[in-house]
Design an enzyme around this catalytic site. Structure first.
Site, PDB file in Angstrom:
ATOM      1  N   ILE A  10       0.996  -1.113  -0.029  1.00  0.00           N
ATOM      2  CA  ILE A  10      -0.006   0.568  -0.223  1.00  0.00           C
ATOM      3  C   ILE A  10       1.159   1.551  -0.265  1.00  0.00           C
ATOM      4  CG2 ILE A  10      -0.303   0.096   2.253  1.00  0.00           C
ATOM      5  CD1 ILE A  10      -3.833   1.166   2.211  1.00  0.00           C
ATOM      6  N   VAL A  32       1.239  -2.952   8.062  1.00  0.00           N
ATOM      7  CA  VAL A  32       1.633  -2.080   7.888  1.00  0.00           C
ATOM      8  C   VAL A  32       1.926  -1.022   8.264  1.00  0.00           C
ATOM      9  CG1 VAL A  32      -0.834  -1.626   7.521  1.00  0.00           C
ATOM     10  CG2 VAL A  32      -0.304  -1.299   5.407  1.00  0.00           C
ATOM     11  N   ASP A  33       2.038  -0.565  10.144  1.00  0.00           N
ATOM     12  CA  ASP A  33       1.804   1.015  10.481  1.00  0.00           C
ATOM     13  C   ASP A  33       3.378   0.959  10.068  1.00  0.00           C
ATOM     14  OD1 ASP A  33       1.373   2.760  12.253  1.00  0.00           O
ATOM     15  OD2 ASP A  33       1.684   1.417  13.720  1.00  0.00           O
TER      16      ASP A  33
HETATM   17  N1  AR6 Z   1       0.725  -3.481   2.196  1.00  0.00           N
HETATM   18  C1  AR6 Z   1      -0.378  -3.709   1.778  1.00  0.00           C
HETATM   19  N2  AR6 Z   1      -0.340  -4.438   3.518  1.00  0.00           N
HETATM   20  C2  AR6 Z   1      -0.264  -5.026   3.774  1.00  0.00           C
HETATM   21  C3  AR6 Z   1       1.697  -4.592   4.490  1.00  0.00           C
HETATM   22  C4  AR6 Z   1       1.683  -3.569   3.184  1.00  0.00           C
HETATM   23  N3  AR6 Z   1       2.877  -2.173   3.378  1.00  0.00           N
HETATM   24  N4  AR6 Z   1       2.160  -4.591   5.466  1.00  0.00           N
HETATM   25  C5  AR6 Z   1       1.690  -5.695   6.027  1.00  0.00           C
HETATM   26  N5  AR6 Z   1       0.102  -5.730   5.558  1.00  0.00           N
HETATM   27  P1  AR6 Z   1      -1.272  -5.714  10.357  1.00  0.00           P
HETATM   28  P2  AR6 Z   1      -3.590  -5.059  12.278  1.00  0.00           P
HETATM   29  C6  AR6 Z   1      -1.005  -7.063   5.646  1.00  0.00           C
HETATM   30  O1  AR6 Z   1      -1.264  -6.681  10.960  1.00  0.00           O
HETATM   31  O2  AR6 Z   1      -4.208  -6.885  12.236  1.00  0.00           O
HETATM   32  C7  AR6 Z   1       0.359  -2.718  14.048  1.00  0.00           C
HETATM   33  O3  AR6 Z   1       1.464  -2.980  14.976  1.00  0.00           O
HETATM   34  C8  AR6 Z   1      -1.196  -7.618   6.517  1.00  0.00           C
HETATM   35  O4  AR6 Z   1      -0.545  -8.866   5.958  1.00  0.00           O
HETATM   36  O5  AR6 Z   1      -0.299  -4.101   8.771  1.00  0.00           O
HETATM   37  O6  AR6 Z   1      -4.899  -3.990  12.342  1.00  0.00           O
HETATM   38  C9  AR6 Z   1      -0.128  -1.753  14.488  1.00  0.00           C
HETATM   39  O7  AR6 Z   1       0.428  -1.311  14.970  1.00  0.00           O
HETATM   40  C10 AR6 Z   1      -2.223  -7.429   6.510  1.00  0.00           C
HETATM   41  O8  AR6 Z   1      -3.458  -8.741   5.846  1.00  0.00           O
HETATM   42  O9  AR6 Z   1      -2.377  -4.729  10.959  1.00  0.00           O
HETATM   43  C11 AR6 Z   1      -0.937  -2.692  15.341  1.00  0.00           C
HETATM   44  O10 AR6 Z   1      -0.918  -2.105  16.486  1.00  0.00           O
HETATM   45  C12 AR6 Z   1      -3.195  -6.474   7.025  1.00  0.00           C
HETATM   46  O11 AR6 Z   1      -2.071  -5.971   6.316  1.00  0.00           O
HETATM   47  C13 AR6 Z   1      -1.576  -3.784  14.892  1.00  0.00           C
HETATM   48  O12 AR6 Z   1      -0.241  -4.009  14.194  1.00  0.00           O
HETATM   49  C14 AR6 Z   1      -3.227  -6.141   8.558  1.00  0.00           C
HETATM   50  O13 AR6 Z   1      -1.903  -6.271   9.170  1.00  0.00           O
HETATM   51  C15 AR6 Z   1      -2.896  -3.468  13.646  1.00  0.00           C
HETATM   52  O14 AR6 Z   1      -2.881  -4.783  12.953  1.00  0.00           O
END
Ligand code: AR6
Length: 174
Positions: A10, A32-33
Site C-alpha cells: 500500500i 502495515v503501520d
Molecule cells: N501493504 C499492504 N498490506 C500490508 C502491508 C503493506 N505494506 N504490510 C502488511 N500488510 P496488520 P492489524 C497486511 O498486522 O491486524 C501494528 O503493529 C497484512 O498482511 O498490519 O490491524 C499496528 O501498530 C494484513 O493482511 O494490522 C497495530 O498494533 C493487513 O495488512 C497492529 O499492528 C493488516 O495487518 C494492527 O493490526
C-alpha cells in the site's frame, strides 16, 4: 464509486489517501503501520506525536480515524484508523465497519478522490480474513450509497498476498 482489488504494498499507491491500520497510541508498530512509517519518513512519527500532544492525548479510539500528511509517500494523506483487536476480546464487527466508514468520511472531508485501504485487523489483530473482507465491502458500499456526493471516486483494497485478494474477490462476489 469504483471498488478495486490490488495485490501489493500500500505504501507505493499513488492515491490521494492511504489508510493505516494503526493502534491507539499512533506511535508506530509492525505490519502495515511499520511499513507506512518507514516509507513516509520520520516526519510522520513527528506528526503523530503532535496529534497525541494536542487533540488526542488519550490516543485514537478503536473505530475512529485521523489524518496526517503522507510526507515522502506518493499519497498526499495518511488516514490512521484503529481496528478492533480480536486478541483483546474486540469481536464486534461494528467497530471494524466504523474504521472503514470513518476513514471514508474523513477522506471525503479532505477532498480526496481516491483512497486505498489495507485489510484492517486481518494481521496482528487476529480477525479472519473473510470477516474483514465482508465487513469492508459492506461498509464501503454502505458509505457510497449514503454519501453519493462524497467526491470519492475510487476505493482500492490493497492486499499483501494473492490469498487475501482471493478472499476479497469471493466476498465481493457474495
Ligand atoms: N501493504 C499492504 N498490506 C500490508 C502491508 C503493506 N505494506 N504490510 C502488511 N500488510 P496488520 P492489524 C497486511 O498486522 O491486524 C501494528 O503493529 C497484512 O498482511 O498490519 O490491524 C499496528 O501498530 C494484513 O493482511 O494490522 C497495530 O498494533 C493487513 O495488512 C497492529 O499492528 C493488516 O495487518 C494492527 O493490526
Amino acid at each position: 464509486m469504483r471498488i478495486e482489488l490490488v495485490q501489493g504494498d500500500i505504501t507505493t499507491r499513488a492515491v490521494d489517501a492511504i489508510v493505516n491500520a494503526a493502534n491507539s497510541s499512533l506511535l508506530g508498530g509492525g505490519g502495515v503501520d511499520g511499513a507506512i512509517h518507514r516509507a513516509a519518513g520520520p516526519e510522520l512519527m513527528a506528526a503523530c506525536r503532535e496529534l497525541r500532544r494536542t487533540e488526542l492525548p488519550g490516543g485514537l479510539p478503536v473505530g475512529a480515524a485521523v489524518a496526517t500528511p503522507g510526507f515522502r509517500l506518493p499519497a498526499r494523506w495518511v488516514i490512521h484508523t484503529v481496528g478492533p483487536n480480536r486478541h483483546a476480546g474486540q469481536t464486534d464487527p461494528a467497530l471494524l465497519a466504523s474504521c472503514f466508514r470513518e476513514s471514508l468520511k474523513l477522506a471525503g472531508s479532505l477532498g480526496a478522490g481516491s483512497v486505498a485501504f489495507p485489510a484492517v485487523s486481518a494481521g496482528i489483530y487476529g480477525w479472519d480474513a473473510d470477516e474483514v473482507a465482508e465487513t469492508a465491502f459492506d461498509a464501503v458500499s454502505g458509505f457510497a450509497a449514503s454519501q453519493p456526493e462524497s467526491g470519492i471516486e475510487l476505493v482500492e483494497f490493497v492486499l499483501f498476498s494473492q490469498e487475501m485478494v482471493a478472499v476479497f474477490r469471493e466476498a465481493r462476489e457474495g
